[in-house]
Design a protein around this motif. Structure first.
Motif, PDB file in Angstrom:
ATOM      1  N   TYR A  35       0.307   6.211   7.633  1.00 41.46           N
ATOM      2  CA  TYR A  35      -0.734   6.112   6.519  1.00 41.46           C
ATOM      3  C   TYR A  35      -0.468   7.291   5.550  1.00 41.46           C
ATOM      4  O   TYR A  35      -1.033   6.677   4.541  1.00 41.46           O
ATOM      5  CB  TYR A  35      -2.019   6.148   7.365  1.00 41.46           C
ATOM      6  N   ARG A  36       0.236   8.254   5.721  1.00 43.57           N
ATOM      7  CA  ARG A  36       0.495   9.072   4.789  1.00 43.57           C
ATOM      8  C   ARG A  36       1.175   8.442   3.598  1.00 43.57           C
ATOM      9  O   ARG A  36       1.309   9.087   2.549  1.00 43.57           O
ATOM     10  CB  ARG A  36       1.028  10.410   5.323  1.00 43.57           C
ATOM     11  N   ARG A  37       2.087   7.678   3.888  1.00 44.89           N
ATOM     12  CA  ARG A  37       2.992   6.749   2.995  1.00 44.89           C
ATOM     13  C   ARG A  37       2.894   5.559   2.751  1.00 44.89           C
ATOM     14  O   ARG A  37       3.272   4.931   1.737  1.00 44.89           O
ATOM     15  CB  ARG A  37       4.340   7.241   3.349  1.00 44.89           C
ATOM     16  N   SER A  38       2.218   4.683   3.800  1.00 47.12           N
ATOM     17  CA  SER A  38       2.314   3.271   3.760  1.00 47.12           C
ATOM     18  C   SER A  38       0.991   2.531   3.269  1.00 47.12           C
ATOM     19  O   SER A  38       0.000   2.865   4.236  1.00 47.12           O
ATOM     20  CB  SER A  38       2.737   2.667   4.990  1.00 47.12           C
ATOM     21  N   ILE A  39       0.625   1.843   2.608  1.00 50.90           N
ATOM     22  CA  ILE A  39      -0.375   1.126   2.158  1.00 50.90           C
ATOM     23  C   ILE A  39      -0.983   0.242   3.293  1.00 50.90           C
ATOM     24  O   ILE A  39      -2.154   0.340   3.982  1.00 50.90           O
ATOM     25  CB  ILE A  39      -0.546   0.461   0.884  1.00 50.90           C
ATOM     26  N   VAL A  40       0.324  -0.483   4.014  1.00 50.21           N
ATOM     27  CA  VAL A  40       0.002  -1.436   5.041  1.00 50.21           C
ATOM     28  C   VAL A  40      -0.559  -0.529   6.243  1.00 50.21           C
ATOM     29  O   VAL A  40      -1.576  -1.025   6.955  1.00 50.21           O
ATOM     30  CB  VAL A  40       1.386  -1.961   5.368  1.00 50.21           C
ATOM     31  N   MET A  46       5.027  -2.575  -5.365  1.00 54.29           N
ATOM     32  CA  MET A  46       3.484  -2.731  -5.342  1.00 54.29           C
ATOM     33  C   MET A  46       2.779  -1.603  -4.466  1.00 54.29           C
ATOM     34  O   MET A  46       1.918  -1.149  -4.612  1.00 54.29           O
ATOM     35  CB  MET A  46       3.129  -4.211  -5.165  1.00 54.29           C
ATOM     36  N   ASN A  47       3.616  -1.837  -3.293  1.00 54.92           N
ATOM     37  CA  ASN A  47       2.954  -0.986  -2.090  1.00 54.92           C
ATOM     38  C   ASN A  47       2.723   0.420  -2.479  1.00 54.92           C
ATOM     39  O   ASN A  47       1.789   1.355  -2.032  1.00 54.92           O
ATOM     40  CB  ASN A  47       3.537  -1.296  -0.782  1.00 54.92           C
ATOM     41  N   VAL A  48       3.965   1.188  -3.007  1.00 56.37           N
ATOM     42  CA  VAL A  48       4.177   2.375  -3.161  1.00 56.37           C
ATOM     43  C   VAL A  48       3.107   2.713  -4.275  1.00 56.37           C
ATOM     44  O   VAL A  48       2.388   3.658  -4.009  1.00 56.37           O
ATOM     45  CB  VAL A  48       5.861   2.878  -3.676  1.00 56.37           C
ATOM     46  N   TRP A  49       3.066   1.902  -5.163  1.00 56.05           N
ATOM     47  CA  TRP A  49       2.044   2.144  -6.263  1.00 56.05           C
ATOM     48  C   TRP A  49       0.670   2.170  -5.890  1.00 56.05           C
ATOM     49  O   TRP A  49      -0.254   3.090  -6.169  1.00 56.05           O
ATOM     50  CB  TRP A  49       2.183   1.173  -7.176  1.00 56.05           C
ATOM     51  N   LEU A  50       0.365   1.126  -4.767  1.00 54.91           N
ATOM     52  CA  LEU A  50      -1.073   1.124  -4.196  1.00 54.91           C
ATOM     53  C   LEU A  50      -1.532   2.290  -3.516  1.00 54.91           C
ATOM     54  O   LEU A  50      -2.623   2.620  -3.580  1.00 54.91           O
ATOM     55  CB  LEU A  50      -1.064  -0.442  -3.603  1.00 54.91           C
ATOM     56  N   HIS A  51      -0.406   2.632  -2.576  1.00 55.89           N
ATOM     57  CA  HIS A  51      -0.886   3.927  -1.682  1.00 55.89           C
ATOM     58  C   HIS A  51      -1.210   5.188  -2.712  1.00 55.89           C
ATOM     59  O   HIS A  51      -2.288   5.903  -2.702  1.00 55.89           O
ATOM     60  CB  HIS A  51       0.239   4.307  -0.741  1.00 55.89           C
TER      61      HIS A  51
END
Length: 157
Positions: free
Chosen positions: A92-97, A131-136
């Motif tokens: 959870y520290r790096r992954s929005i999923v 997108m996932n990197v930006w979202l987190h």
């Protein structure tokens, strides 16, 4: 409720988080006359509001009754506590999923694309990795903007 509003509620707890995630709430937070915040029961008295709990233990949440928004929430401590209780190995520290999974929220591509629209992502939502990197990073930034204390290890460059 918006996806980001759901994230706020899961981390900050209660109706104050929902108010904080409303448009322009950070710019001009108000509490409706007569106690329409839902805090503390029928009278809406913020002074009688209970601190949200995490599995019976008090949450590291301190509510600012004047602004109606949670102030000084230790986002790292809340997430770590949830991770310890989940029994799952989530990044959870790096992954929005994994962050969404930790919060028991929909982590599907369509949910993440909706979150990207809410947070005004200007990139290609078909490029889920970018997108996932930006979202987190954006979620952590928005949590900090709404009163959360977000440790450096949860922020991305």
């Amino acid at each position: 409720m918006s996806i980001f509003g759901s994230i706020m509620t899961k981390i900050f707890g209660g109706p104050a988080a929902a108010q904080a995630s409303a448009p322009h709430a950070a710019e001009a937070p108000t509490i409706a006359a007569g106690g329409g915040t839902g805090l503390g029961g029928p009278s809406g008295s913020a002074s009688s509001a209970a601190v949200p709990t995490m599995g019976g233990a008090p949450s590291p949440v301190a509510h600012d009754p004047v602004a109606g928004t949670p102030e000084g929430v230790d986002v790292g401590a809340v997430l770590q506590s949830l991770a310890e209780r989940s029994g799952q190995s989530l990044d959870y520290r790096r992954s929005i999923v994994d962050l969404l999974k930790l919060l028991n929220l929909d982590s599907s591509l369509s949910a993440r694309q909706e979150l990207a629209r809410e947070l005004h992502y200007s990139g290609d939502t078909g490029d889920s990795a970018a997108m996932n990197v930006w979202l987190h990073g954006q979620v952590m930034r928005k949590l900090a903007e709404n009163g959360g204390r977000v440790p450096d290890d949860l922020r991305q460059a």
